[in-house]
Scaffold this motif. Structure first.
Motif, PDB file in Angstrom:
ATOM      1  N   VAL A 223      27.112  52.705 -24.578  1.00 52.13           N
ATOM      2  CA  VAL A 223      26.255  51.569 -24.210  1.00 52.13           C
ATOM      3  C   VAL A 223      26.982  50.256 -24.491  1.00 52.13           C
ATOM      4  CG1 VAL A 223      24.138  50.306 -24.772  1.00 52.13           C
ATOM      5  CG2 VAL A 223      24.074  52.789 -24.488  1.00 52.13           C
ATOM      6  N   ALA A 224      27.596  50.167 -25.663  1.00 50.12           N
ATOM      7  CA  ALA A 224      28.335  48.954 -26.018  1.00 50.12           C
ATOM      8  C   ALA A 224      29.504  48.724 -25.059  1.00 50.12           C
ATOM      9  CB  ALA A 224      28.839  49.044 -27.452  1.00 50.12           C
ATOM     10  N   ALA A 225      30.187  49.805 -24.681  1.00 48.94           N
ATOM     11  CA  ALA A 225      31.331  49.679 -23.757  1.00 48.94           C
ATOM     12  C   ALA A 225      30.873  49.171 -22.391  1.00 48.94           C
ATOM     13  CB  ALA A 225      32.030  51.030 -23.613  1.00 48.94           C
ATOM     14  N   ILE A 226      29.744  49.689 -21.904  1.00 49.59           N
ATOM     15  CA  ILE A 226      29.218  49.228 -20.617  1.00 49.59           C
ATOM     16  C   ILE A 226      28.858  47.749 -20.692  1.00 49.59           C
ATOM     17  CG2 ILE A 226      27.279  49.443 -19.003  1.00 49.59           C
ATOM     18  CD1 ILE A 226      27.264  52.453 -19.659  1.00 49.59           C
ATOM     19  N   ALA A 227      28.213  47.346 -21.788  1.00 46.13           N
ATOM     20  CA  ALA A 227      27.819  45.942 -21.946  1.00 46.13           C
ATOM     21  C   ALA A 227      29.036  45.031 -21.941  1.00 46.13           C
ATOM     22  CB  ALA A 227      27.026  45.763 -23.248  1.00 46.13           C
ATOM     23  N   VAL A 228      30.084  45.412 -22.663  1.00 42.35           N
ATOM     24  CA  VAL A 228      31.291  44.588 -22.732  1.00 42.35           C
ATOM     25  C   VAL A 228      31.983  44.515 -21.375  1.00 42.35           C
ATOM     26  CG1 VAL A 228      33.597  44.427 -23.743  1.00 42.35           C
ATOM     27  CG2 VAL A 228      31.646  44.984 -25.190  1.00 42.35           C
ATOM     28  N   LEU A 229      32.071  45.649 -20.669  1.00 41.83           N
ATOM     29  CA  LEU A 229      32.740  45.662 -19.367  1.00 41.83           C
ATOM     30  C   LEU A 229      31.958  44.859 -18.324  1.00 41.83           C
ATOM     31  CD1 LEU A 229      34.022  49.345 -19.112  1.00 41.83           C
ATOM     32  CD2 LEU A 229      35.381  47.266 -19.412  1.00 41.83           C
ATOM     33  N   ILE A 230      30.641  44.966 -18.356  1.00 39.40           N
ATOM     34  CA  ILE A 230      29.832  44.205 -17.399  1.00 39.40           C
ATOM     35  C   ILE A 230      29.942  42.709 -17.683  1.00 39.40           C
ATOM     36  CG2 ILE A 230      27.431  43.652 -16.820  1.00 39.40           C
ATOM     37  CD1 ILE A 230      26.856  46.589 -16.637  1.00 39.40           C
ATOM     38  N   ASP A 231      29.935  42.343 -18.952  1.00 36.90           N
ATOM     39  CA  ASP A 231      30.104  40.935 -19.301  1.00 36.90           C
ATOM     40  C   ASP A 231      31.474  40.436 -18.862  1.00 36.90           C
ATOM     41  OD1 ASP A 231      29.165  38.512 -20.901  1.00 36.90           O
ATOM     42  OD2 ASP A 231      31.050  38.963 -21.917  1.00 36.90           O
ATOM     43  N   TRP A 232      32.499  41.266 -19.035  1.00 34.59           N
ATOM     44  CA  TRP A 232      33.853  40.901 -18.605  1.00 34.59           C
ATOM     45  C   TRP A 232      33.919  40.728 -17.093  1.00 34.59           C
ATOM     46  CZ3 TRP A 232      36.885  44.399 -15.619  1.00 34.59           C
ATOM     47  CH2 TRP A 232      38.185  43.959 -15.365  1.00 34.59           C
ATOM     48  N   ALA A 233      33.329  41.666 -16.335  1.00 37.31           N
ATOM     49  CA  ALA A 233      33.343  41.580 -14.877  1.00 37.31           C
ATOM     50  C   ALA A 233      32.581  40.349 -14.397  1.00 37.31           C
ATOM     51  CB  ALA A 233      32.743  42.846 -14.266  1.00 37.31           C
ATOM     52  N   ALA A 234      31.439  40.067 -15.042  1.00 30.67           N
ATOM     53  CA  ALA A 234      30.669  38.881 -14.671  1.00 30.67           C
ATOM     54  C   ALA A 234      31.455  37.612 -14.966  1.00 30.67           C
ATOM     55  CB  ALA A 234      29.337  38.865 -15.419  1.00 30.67           C
ATOM     56  N   GLY A 235      32.227  37.620 -16.036  1.00 26.49           N
ATOM     57  CA  GLY A 235      33.064  36.469 -16.353  1.00 26.49           C
ATOM     58  C   GLY A 235      34.143  36.242 -15.298  1.00 26.49           C
ATOM     59  N   LEU A 236      34.718  37.328 -14.760  1.00 23.36           N
ATOM     60  CA  LEU A 236      35.709  37.195 -13.691  1.00 23.36           C
ATOM     61  C   LEU A 236      35.081  36.583 -12.445  1.00 23.36           C
ATOM     62  CD1 LEU A 236      37.778  40.515 -13.800  1.00 23.36           C
ATOM     63  CD2 LEU A 236      38.411  38.270 -14.686  1.00 23.36           C
ATOM     64  N   VAL A 237      33.898  37.078 -12.093  1.00 19.51           N
ATOM     65  CA  VAL A 237      33.201  36.528 -10.918  1.00 19.51           C
ATOM     66  C   VAL A 237      32.892  35.053 -11.133  1.00 19.51           C
ATOM     67  CG1 VAL A 237      31.104  36.666  -9.525  1.00 19.51           C
ATOM     68  CG2 VAL A 237      32.241  38.761 -10.273  1.00 19.51           C
ATOM     69  N   GLU A 238      32.466  34.726 -12.337  1.00 21.50           N
ATOM     70  CA  GLU A 238      32.147  33.333 -12.664  1.00 21.50           C
ATOM     71  C   GLU A 238      33.372  32.442 -12.487  1.00 21.50           C
ATOM     72  OE1 GLU A 238      30.270  30.921 -16.503  1.00 21.50           O
ATOM     73  OE2 GLU A 238      30.117  33.113 -16.381  1.00 21.50           O
ATOM     74  N   ASP A 239      34.534  32.930 -12.898  1.00 19.33           N
ATOM     75  CA  ASP A 239      35.761  32.144 -12.749  1.00 19.33           C
ATOM     76  C   ASP A 239      36.157  32.002 -11.274  1.00 19.33           C
ATOM     77  OD1 ASP A 239      35.993  31.811 -15.459  1.00 19.33           O
ATOM     78  OD2 ASP A 239      37.335  33.518 -15.747  1.00 19.33           O
ATOM     79  N   LEU A 240      35.934  33.055 -10.485  1.00 21.15           N
ATOM     80  CA  LEU A 240      36.335  33.042  -9.086  1.00 21.15           C
ATOM     81  C   LEU A 240      35.496  32.080  -8.242  1.00 21.15           C
ATOM     82  CD1 LEU A 240      37.001  36.841  -8.452  1.00 21.15           C
ATOM     83  CD2 LEU A 240      38.701  35.014  -8.521  1.00 21.15           C
ATOM     84  N   VAL A 241      34.195  32.003  -8.536  1.00 23.14           N
ATOM     85  CA  VAL A 241      33.308  31.175  -7.704  1.00 23.14           C
ATOM     86  C   VAL A 241      33.141  29.765  -8.253  1.00 23.14           C
ATOM     87  CG1 VAL A 241      32.043  33.221  -6.957  1.00 23.14           C
ATOM     88  CG2 VAL A 241      31.165  31.878  -8.859  1.00 23.14           C
ATOM     89  N   ARG A 242      33.693  29.504  -9.425  1.00 17.66           N
ATOM     90  CA  ARG A 242      33.567  28.159  -9.993  1.00 17.66           C
ATOM     91  C   ARG A 242      34.298  27.146  -9.106  1.00 17.66           C
ATOM     92  NH1 ARG A 242      32.799  26.635 -15.311  1.00 17.66           N
ATOM     93  NH2 ARG A 242      33.102  28.812 -15.942  1.00 17.66           N
ATOM     94  N   PRO A 243      33.621  26.051  -8.724  1.00 18.96           N
ATOM     95  CA  PRO A 243      34.299  25.040  -7.909  1.00 18.96           C
ATOM     96  C   PRO A 243      35.511  24.466  -8.626  1.00 18.96           C
ATOM     97  CG  PRO A 243      31.912  24.679  -7.919  1.00 18.96           C
ATOM     98  CD  PRO A 243      32.204  25.745  -8.945  1.00 18.96           C
ATOM     99  N   ARG A 244      36.533  24.146  -7.893  1.00 17.69           N
ATOM    100  CA  ARG A 244      37.751  23.597  -8.492  1.00 17.69           C
ATOM    101  C   ARG A 244      37.443  22.265  -9.175  1.00 17.69           C
ATOM    102  NH1 ARG A 244      42.465  24.505  -3.889  1.00 17.69           N
ATOM    103  NH2 ARG A 244      42.361  26.777  -3.850  1.00 17.69           N
ATOM    104  N   GLY A 245      38.041  22.103 -10.338  1.00 16.14           N
ATOM    105  CA  GLY A 245      37.855  20.858 -11.081  1.00 16.14           C
ATOM    106  C   GLY A 245      36.759  20.926 -12.131  1.00 16.14           C
ATOM    107  N   LEU A 246      35.953  22.038 -12.127  1.00 18.61           N
ATOM    108  CA  LEU A 246      34.902  22.172 -13.130  1.00 18.61           C
ATOM    109  C   LEU A 246      35.375  23.014 -14.290  1.00 18.61           C
ATOM    110  CD1 LEU A 246      31.644  22.736 -11.025  1.00 18.61           C
ATOM    111  CD2 LEU A 246      32.465  20.645 -12.092  1.00 18.61           C
TER     112      LEU A 246
END
Length: 246
Positions: A223-246
């Protein structure tokens, strides 16, 4: 300097899944050194673990997708109305699910409706609705007023301002809310076992009832591993869609 920075970012990007893989590998090496009884052997086998993990991930991802489909439009609608009374009412509705203990939401819905996957799904949506709703409202409200006025001065309609200016600028805050909802879902999904909805909670609860500590440890670590991996994947998506300069 640029190469060094890129290598550092690459290491950071892959450090989390590598660490999780190492922990899970060590976990199963440890399990392999144990002498398991018949009950533990029925639980700690590849087929059972894959089935429970798949149920847990599906419940988490589907509930989070539904939260995004419902909470983000609700937050946008409340923002567009620009009425404090409407916003307060929308947030109050979102608070109902999270103010109630997660077990209470799950059990109450099971009593009123039925047990199973869909009841657990609705419970998770109700429990994780508020972070996304609140972050959507907050992100839109934090867009600089001068930026909005400049867009309107260029001839943009309110709809164009929303889609081209406000939502892109608010996206980091909105995605942070979705990230929180995903992690919430992973944890709360463990109690879906109480209403026969499966998931890794089956392992943890059965291990506690039967006092089989290897089963408890494996369930909790997964359960902990899934939570960490999902948080990591969501962080990657967050970085990809973040507008440039923010």
């Amino acid at each position: 300097m640029t190469v060094h920075t890129g290598q550092t970012l690459g290491l950071r990007r892959f450090a989390t899944p590598l660490a999780v893989a190492a922990v899970v590998a060590l976990l199963f090496v440890w399990v392999g050194t144990l002498t398991l009884d018949s009950i533990e052997q029925r639980t700690l086998n590849t087929g059972y673990l894959l089935d429970r993990t798949q149920e847990h991930v599906v419940l988490t991802v589907v509930s989070s997708a539904l939260v995004a489909l419902l909470a983000i439009p609700a937050g946008i609608a409340a923002y567009r109305v620009r009425s404090k009374a409407v916003r307060a009412a929308v947030i109050a509705l979102g608070n109902i699910g999270q103010a109630t203990p997660a077990v209470g939401v799950v059990i109450l819905l099971a009593i009123v409706w039925q047990t199973g996957f869909y009841t657990a799904l609705i419970s998770l949506v109700a429990y994780c609705f508020l972070p996304v709703l609140r972050n959507t409202l907050t992100g839109l409200e934090q867009v600089d007023h001068a930026t909005r006025e400049a867009a309107r001065g260029m001839g943009m309609t309110p709809r164009q301002v929303l889609w081209r200016i406000e939502l892109p600028l608010a996206s980091p805050v909105i995605l942070a809310g979705l990230r929180t909802a995903l992690v919430f879902s992973v944890g709360v999904a463990t109690i879906a076992t109480f209403i026969n909805a499966g998931g890794l909670g089956d392992m943890i609860v059965n291990g506690l009832k039967l006092q089989r500590y290897p089963v408890i440890v494996v369930g909790a670590v997964l359960v902990a591993a899934i939570a960490v991996l999902i948080d990591w994947a969501a962080g990657l998506v967050e970085d990809l869609v973040r507008p440039r300069g923010l």
